[in-house]
Design a protein around this motif. Structure first.
Motif, PDB file in Angstrom:
ATOM      1  N   PRO A  87       0.796  -1.236   0.000  1.00  0.00           N
ATOM      2  CA  PRO A  87       0.000   0.000   0.000  1.00  0.00           C
ATOM      3  C   PRO A  87       0.825   1.282   0.000  1.00  0.00           C
ATOM      4  CG  PRO A  87      -0.992  -1.594   1.469  1.00  0.00           C
ATOM      5  CD  PRO A  87       0.305  -2.203   1.008  1.00  0.00           C
ATOM      6  N   VAL A  88       2.005   1.267   0.601  1.00  0.00           N
ATOM      7  CA  VAL A  88       2.835   2.458   0.664  1.00  0.00           C
ATOM      8  C   VAL A  88       3.222   2.950  -0.726  1.00  0.00           C
ATOM      9  CG1 VAL A  88       4.998   1.180   0.870  1.00  0.00           C
ATOM     10  CG2 VAL A  88       4.840   3.485   1.813  1.00  0.00           C
ATOM     11  N   LEU A  89       3.172   2.077  -1.727  1.00  0.00           N
ATOM     12  CA  LEU A  89       3.575   2.437  -3.090  1.00  0.00           C
ATOM     13  C   LEU A  89       2.393   2.727  -4.018  1.00  0.00           C
ATOM     14  CD1 LEU A  89       6.423  -0.200  -3.615  1.00  0.00           C
ATOM     15  CD2 LEU A  89       6.668   2.217  -3.005  1.00  0.00           C
ATOM     16  N   HIS A  90       1.170   2.555  -3.558  1.00  0.00           N
ATOM     17  CA  HIS A  90       0.020   2.690  -4.447  1.00  0.00           C
ATOM     18  C   HIS A  90      -0.100   4.084  -5.054  1.00  0.00           C
ATOM     19  CE1 HIS A  90      -2.493  -0.969  -2.851  1.00  0.00           C
ATOM     20  NE2 HIS A  90      -1.279  -1.295  -3.272  1.00  0.00           N
ATOM     21  N   ARG A  91       0.018   5.106  -4.223  1.00  0.00           N
ATOM     22  CA  ARG A  91      -0.180   6.472  -4.742  1.00  0.00           C
ATOM     23  C   ARG A  91       0.858   6.795  -5.816  1.00  0.00           C
ATOM     24  NH1 ARG A  91       1.920  11.507  -3.552  1.00  0.00           N
ATOM     25  NH2 ARG A  91       3.012  10.731  -1.715  1.00  0.00           N
ATOM     26  N   GLU A  92       2.110   6.520  -5.531  1.00  0.00           N
ATOM     27  CA  GLU A  92       3.165   6.844  -6.491  1.00  0.00           C
ATOM     28  C   GLU A  92       2.981   6.051  -7.789  1.00  0.00           C
ATOM     29  OE1 GLU A  92       7.458   5.332  -6.517  1.00  0.00           O
ATOM     30  OE2 GLU A  92       7.638   7.286  -5.511  1.00  0.00           O
ATOM     31  N   ALA A  93       2.598   4.790  -7.671  1.00  0.00           N
ATOM     32  CA  ALA A  93       2.408   3.964  -8.865  1.00  0.00           C
ATOM     33  C   ALA A  93       1.269   4.506  -9.723  1.00  0.00           C
ATOM     34  CB  ALA A  93       2.130   2.513  -8.465  1.00  0.00           C
ATOM     35  N   VAL A  94       0.172   4.920  -9.080  1.00  0.00           N
ATOM     36  CA  VAL A  94      -0.957   5.473  -9.837  1.00  0.00           C
ATOM     37  C   VAL A  94      -0.571   6.807 -10.468  1.00  0.00           C
ATOM     38  CG1 VAL A  94      -3.313   6.376  -9.663  1.00  0.00           C
ATOM     39  CG2 VAL A  94      -2.703   4.239  -8.508  1.00  0.00           C
ATOM     40  N   GLU A  95       0.191   7.611  -9.751  1.00  0.00           N
ATOM     41  CA  GLU A  95       0.641   8.882 -10.321  1.00  0.00           C
ATOM     42  C   GLU A  95       1.486   8.652 -11.579  1.00  0.00           C
ATOM     43  OE1 GLU A  95       0.795  11.578  -6.210  1.00  0.00           O
ATOM     44  OE2 GLU A  95       2.624  10.650  -7.007  1.00  0.00           O
ATOM     45  N   ARG A  96       2.382   7.664 -11.517  1.00  0.00           N
ATOM     46  CA  ARG A  96       3.224   7.374 -12.686  1.00  0.00           C
ATOM     47  C   ARG A  96       2.388   6.799 -13.829  1.00  0.00           C
ATOM     48  NH1 ARG A  96       8.778   7.462 -12.092  1.00  0.00           N
ATOM     49  NH2 ARG A  96       9.546   7.849  -9.969  1.00  0.00           N
ATOM     50  N   ALA A  97       1.409   5.977 -13.494  1.00  0.00           N
ATOM     51  CA  ALA A  97       0.526   5.437 -14.527  1.00  0.00           C
ATOM     52  C   ALA A  97      -0.290   6.552 -15.169  1.00  0.00           C
ATOM     53  CB  ALA A  97      -0.395   4.379 -13.924  1.00  0.00           C
TER      54      ALA A  97
END
Length: 391
Positions: A87-97
């Motif tokens: 979960p700690v990486l979800h926001r950054e991953a969605v931002e990059r997507a």
């Protein structure tokens, strides 16, 4: 169907979706295998920081793997990315997507908090990408059966419902044969314990059945010396239907979990609905029959039952399939980012009420101890007076 002004209406053809999987641990591999079984979906790449996970993805038929999900998003031309990272990486991953214009199917919880979810959804809106959330439980066949029976109205008004969801704990089933992943035991990385891991699914199902929920009280506990809760009990109200609901979720160290780890029961005024009434007559015999049918289909060229051996895997398949169908049709996902955010809001309310109750107990304990001491002194004085009278 959304209007042409919808940010999700850009894909209206039926072309094959190019899909990448970000994170191929346990649940990531489930999504990868689900996607590979779908028509008109091509799994082109996967990413994971763990070498063995990448090798598993390659053995499953993925042509290209990366040790960094950001590198995958930059190198591959994707339509959809499955975010199965901690979960700690979800926001950054969605931002990059979103920067790459790639729609995302995010493993639950959507984020670690509503604030983080808001930033994630804002980035998705800016990038005009769709966000789906893997709230798989509503797709599980027994839960679908409950929803259909409730919709029929045969039990009438449901003033009370109860739900329990259990799983093996963060250390796995005893005896442990390997070290557990570190992030589920890290409140900063996971966002919480069993309430976020298991309760999130239950909040989604209950709102799916009864409409928006309100948390009335909550308590958290730990059965192990770990930094996150492994047990949570929540009292909820559904104002729209006038239903009171109790929810318990726990991550326990059972050597053998029950066949089905979720119990849902609706107490209607004219009858009861239970998910147990919508399970196969014999769970393991049914699974074995499905497995044999799948093997036979390879010889007869019949279409295999998708993940037939367990309905858990069927549910994951249906959730991802629904998302891909919505993306292909330019529609909003059936379980979208706002659904994911609402479950987080309920979890936060439960955490806040549990913390408030704990603080109240801490304040009351000194007074209770003092009162107990006074009662003990009075009892001692009374015993002495009675002794003097006897003499």
């Amino acid at each position: 169907m959304l209007s042409l002004s919808s940010p999700f209406s850009r894909r209206t053809d039926s072309s094959t979706l190019r899909l990448g999987v970000l994170g191929v641990g346990n649940i990531g591999m489930v999504h990868l295998k689900s996607a590979r079984a779908m028509a008109d979906v091509e799994v082109v790449a996967a990413a994971d920081a763990v070498p063995e996970n990448r090798r598993r993805a390659e053995r499953a038929g993925v042509a290209r793997t990366y040790d960094d999900y950001a590198a995958l998003l930059e190198a591959e031309a994707l339509d959809v990315a499955v975010v199965a990272l901690p979960p700690v990486l979800h926001r950054e991953a969605v931002e990059r997507a979103a920067e790459a214009g790639v729609d995302v199917f995010v493993e639950k919880p959507l984020a670690r908090s509503t604030d983080e979810a808001d930033r994630l959804l804002e980035a998705a809106a800016d990038g005009a990408i769709a966000v789906g959330v893997d709230h798989t439980l509503r797709y599980q066949p027994d839960i679908v059966g409950v929803a259909e029976e409730y919709a029929d109205g045969t039990v009438g008004h449901v003033p009370y419902a109860s739900m329990t969801r259990l799983n093996d704990g963060p250390l796995g089933r005893p005896p442990a044969d390997s070290a557990p992943a570190s992030w589920p035991l890290d409140p900063e990385a996971a966002g919480g314990g069993s309430l976020l891991e298991l309760g999130i699914h239950c909040f989604d199902v209950l709102e799916h059945l009864f409409g928006e929920l309100e948390v009335r009280s909550a308590s958290l506990g730990t059965t192990l010396e770990i930094p996150v809760e492994d047990a949570a009990t929540v009292l909820l109200e559904a104002p729209e239907t006038g239903t009171t609901i109790t929810l318990h979720c726990g991550s326990y160290q059972w050597e053998e979990l029950p066949e089905v780890n979720t119990r849902l029961r609706l107490e209607g005024v004219t009858g009861t609905i239970s998910n147990e009434d919508h399970l196969p007559d014999n769970f393991y015999v049914d699974a074995a029959k499905e497995a044999l049918r799948n093997v036979a289909s390879r010889v007869t060229d019949d279409a295999p039952t998708v993940f037939g051996p367990t309905f858990y895997l069927q549910a994951h398949y249906r959730a991802l399939e629904d998302f891909c169908d919505a993306v292909r049709a330019g529609e909003s996902p059936p379980v979208d980012g706002e659904d994911g955010r609402r479950t987080l809001a309920l979890a936060e309310q439960a955490y806040e009420l549990a913390a408030e109750d704990a603080r109240k107990r801490d304040r009351e304990e000194p007074f209770e101890a003092e009162a107990d001491a006074r009662d003990s002194d009075r009892d001692g004085d009374r015993d002495q007076d009675e002794a003097e009278v006897t003499l």
